[in-house]
Design a protein around this motif. Sequence first.
Motif, mmCIF file in Angstrom:
data_model
loop_
_atom_site.group_PDB
_atom_site.id
_atom_site.type_symbol
_atom_site.label_atom_id
_atom_site.label_comp_id
_atom_site.label_asym_id
_atom_site.label_seq_id
_atom_site.Cartn_x
_atom_site.Cartn_y
_atom_site.Cartn_z
ATOM 1 N N PRO A 98 0.802 -1.235 0.000
ATOM 2 C CA PRO A 98 0.000 0.000 0.000
ATOM 3 C C PRO A 98 0.828 1.275 0.000
ATOM 4 N N TYR A 99 1.872 1.306 -0.825
ATOM 5 C CA TYR A 99 2.745 2.465 -0.902
ATOM 6 C C TYR A 99 2.986 2.793 -2.369
ATOM 7 N N PRO A 100 3.486 3.994 -2.662
ATOM 8 C CA PRO A 100 3.607 4.391 -4.077
ATOM 9 C C PRO A 100 4.554 3.503 -4.864
ATOM 10 N N VAL A 101 4.221 3.341 -6.135
ATOM 11 C CA VAL A 101 5.072 2.610 -7.068
ATOM 12 C C VAL A 101 6.267 3.483 -7.427
ATOM 13 N N LEU A 102 7.475 2.934 -7.318
ATOM 14 C CA LEU A 102 8.690 3.688 -7.653
ATOM 15 C C LEU A 102 9.332 3.223 -8.950
ATOM 16 N N ASN A 103 9.115 1.995 -9.337
ATOM 17 C CA ASN A 103 9.733 1.502 -10.575
ATOM 18 C C ASN A 103 9.281 2.334 -11.768
ATOM 19 N N GLY A 151 15.065 14.263 -5.529
ATOM 20 C CA GLY A 151 14.621 15.505 -4.919
ATOM 21 C C GLY A 151 13.776 15.269 -3.690
ATOM 22 N N ARG A 152 12.865 14.295 -3.762
ATOM 23 C CA ARG A 152 12.026 13.978 -2.606
ATOM 24 C C ARG A 152 12.875 13.484 -1.438
ATOM 25 N N LEU A 153 13.822 12.605 -1.711
ATOM 26 C CA LEU A 153 14.668 12.082 -0.632
ATOM 27 C C LEU A 153 15.461 13.196 0.028
ATOM 28 N N ARG A 154 15.981 14.109 -0.763
ATOM 29 C CA ARG A 154 16.789 15.191 -0.183
ATOM 30 C C ARG A 154 15.933 16.167 0.612
ATOM 31 N N ARG A 155 14.707 16.396 0.194
ATOM 32 C CA ARG A 155 13.838 17.273 0.990
ATOM 33 C C ARG A 155 13.514 16.613 2.326
ATOM 34 N N TRP A 156 13.286 15.316 2.317
ATOM 35 C CA TRP A 156 13.043 14.633 3.589
ATOM 36 C C TRP A 156 14.272 14.695 4.486
ATOM 37 N N ARG A 157 15.453 14.513 3.926
ATOM 38 C CA ARG A 157 16.679 14.572 4.727
ATOM 39 C C ARG A 157 16.859 15.947 5.353
ATOM 40 N N GLY A 158 16.379 16.972 4.664
ATOM 41 C CA GLY A 158 16.563 18.332 5.154
ATOM 42 C C GLY A 158 15.518 18.797 6.138
ATOM 43 N N ASP A 159 14.519 17.943 6.429
ATOM 44 C CA ASP A 159 13.452 18.353 7.339
ATOM 45 C C ASP A 159 13.895 18.133 8.776
ATOM 46 N N GLU A 160 14.485 19.142 9.386
ATOM 47 C CA GLU A 160 15.041 19.020 10.726
ATOM 48 C C GLU A 160 13.980 18.981 11.816
ATOM 49 N N THR A 161 12.721 19.275 11.468
ATOM 50 C CA THR A 161 11.662 19.250 12.484
ATOM 51 C C THR A 161 11.225 17.827 12.787
ATOM 52 N N VAL A 162 11.563 16.882 11.915
ATOM 53 C CA VAL A 162 11.183 15.490 12.132
ATOM 54 C C VAL A 162 12.384 14.762 12.709
ATOM 55 N N VAL A 163 12.266 14.322 13.959
ATOM 56 C CA VAL A 163 13.394 13.712 14.648
ATOM 57 C C VAL A 163 13.164 12.220 14.868
ATOM 58 N N ASP A 164 12.003 11.846 15.335
ATOM 59 C CA ASP A 164 11.733 10.463 15.718
ATOM 60 C C ASP A 164 10.459 10.000 15.039
ATOM 61 N N ALA A 165 10.573 9.009 14.169
ATOM 62 C CA ALA A 165 9.396 8.537 13.440
ATOM 63 C C ALA A 165 8.357 7.956 14.380
ATOM 64 N N LYS A 170 7.429 9.111 17.148
ATOM 65 C CA LYS A 170 6.643 10.198 17.738
ATOM 66 C C LYS A 170 5.852 10.955 16.686
ATOM 67 N N THR A 171 6.433 11.100 15.514
ATOM 68 C CA THR A 171 5.795 11.933 14.497
ATOM 69 C C THR A 171 4.977 11.136 13.484
ATOM 70 N N HIS A 172 5.146 9.825 13.456
ATOM 71 C CA HIS A 172 4.485 8.968 12.463
ATOM 72 C C HIS A 172 4.885 9.364 11.042
ATOM 73 N N ALA A 173 5.999 10.044 10.894
ATOM 74 C CA ALA A 173 6.525 10.400 9.573
ATOM 75 C C ALA A 173 7.751 9.536 9.342
ATOM 76 N N THR A 174 7.580 8.464 8.616
ATOM 77 C CA THR A 174 8.649 7.470 8.486
ATOM 78 C C THR A 174 9.732 7.877 7.506
ATOM 79 N N MET A 175 9.337 8.424 6.361
ATOM 80 C CA MET A 175 10.306 8.668 5.297
ATOM 81 C C MET A 175 11.416 9.648 5.663
ATOM 82 N N PRO A 176 11.164 10.730 6.424
ATOM 83 C CA PRO A 176 12.299 11.602 6.778
ATOM 84 C C PRO A 176 13.393 10.855 7.537
ATOM 85 N N VAL A 177 13.004 9.936 8.431
ATOM 86 C CA VAL A 177 13.993 9.185 9.188
ATOM 87 C C VAL A 177 14.729 8.210 8.281
ATOM 88 N N ILE A 178 13.991 7.526 7.419
ATOM 89 C CA ILE A 178 14.613 6.572 6.499
ATOM 90 C C ILE A 178 15.553 7.292 5.538
#
Length: 347
Positions: free
Chosen positions: A287-292, A301-315, A317-325
């Motif tokens: 149940p996640y987006p197709v990447l192939n 670009g998406r991965l780098r924006r997630w890496r740069g999101d310093e407000t997301v520290v612990d998945a 607590k935030t339920h935001a998995t991709m920034p941590v990954i």
Amino acid sequence: MTVRITWKRVLAALLALALAGLAVGWSGAVNVAASSGHWPVTDWFLHWVMRNSVKTRSHFDAPKQPADATGLVSAAGHFAASCAVCHGAPGLGASPVARAATPPAPDLSVNAREWNDRHLFWILKHGVKFSGMPAWPAQDREDEVRRMVALVRRLPGMTPEMFAQLTGGAAAIAGSNRFETCAGCHGSDGRGRGQGDIPVLGGQRFEYLLASLKAYRTGDRHSAVMGNAVARLSEADMRALAARFAAMPGLGAPAGGSDPEAERIVREGLPDRELPACASCHAPNKPYPVLNGQKAAYVAGRLRRWRGDETVVDARKTHATMPVIARRIPEEMIDRLARYYAGQARN
């Protein structure tokens, strides 16, 4: 006669002036009607203050590279939908309603020459008080702002034909057909018109597309461009658009990149970095987006924006998995992973 100036008299004078100002405001004597315009000295003073503020603040609060000309299609689509009504655009006049504002929005084919790119970036991101110029709705999407800076910089020399080509033609600008409006950026084939910042939608999962449209509308997913695009869509509109793009060919073909290290991360992850395998989520029947088959520039670009999101520290607590990954992916592997999913050979 000598008048002694004392602190009590100074304070009394200041209090009297303040009370007089309040009395004038309470009386309604100040005419706030837009139809009355500004006195020339008022107009000069307000613009003088604005120009000085922009020049000073942009010096400290604008990136060194404030323009990105690689995404003019998405910028032009947003400009046509959100900005042209006030500013006009090549081949399009501003709305008479907007021209009746005080002050009216400037003609950017002329006004843009007064500012450098850092000035434009600051204005577009933060807006201008007392002018009707809003702040960028997604403050964390500086990538969108940089693309708009590049577009505005080109408006003085842009022909109507060039603008229509960027926006996908008259049907996309008019917005009378929901699909044609989306196709202005995403293409009638769902492949994003060759733009690195616009993802391939053809073949993407219906459920994911529908959830994304809803998330953009509620603001749970940040984008000024997409937030504005979906704001007036009904539930039926979103379902119809998601179904139409999902039915198109595009995504889903097996990844064809020849990079053993990238393939290892996709299939196995990096246990020593607590990085799970990409395929544990991004695989058929998941149940996640197709990447192939997705564009390499978009994935990176998406991965780098997630890496740069310093407000997301612990998945947890935030339920935001991709920034941590995304932060656990080695920097040197981001482009290689993106090329692997795009089916491109390592280079």
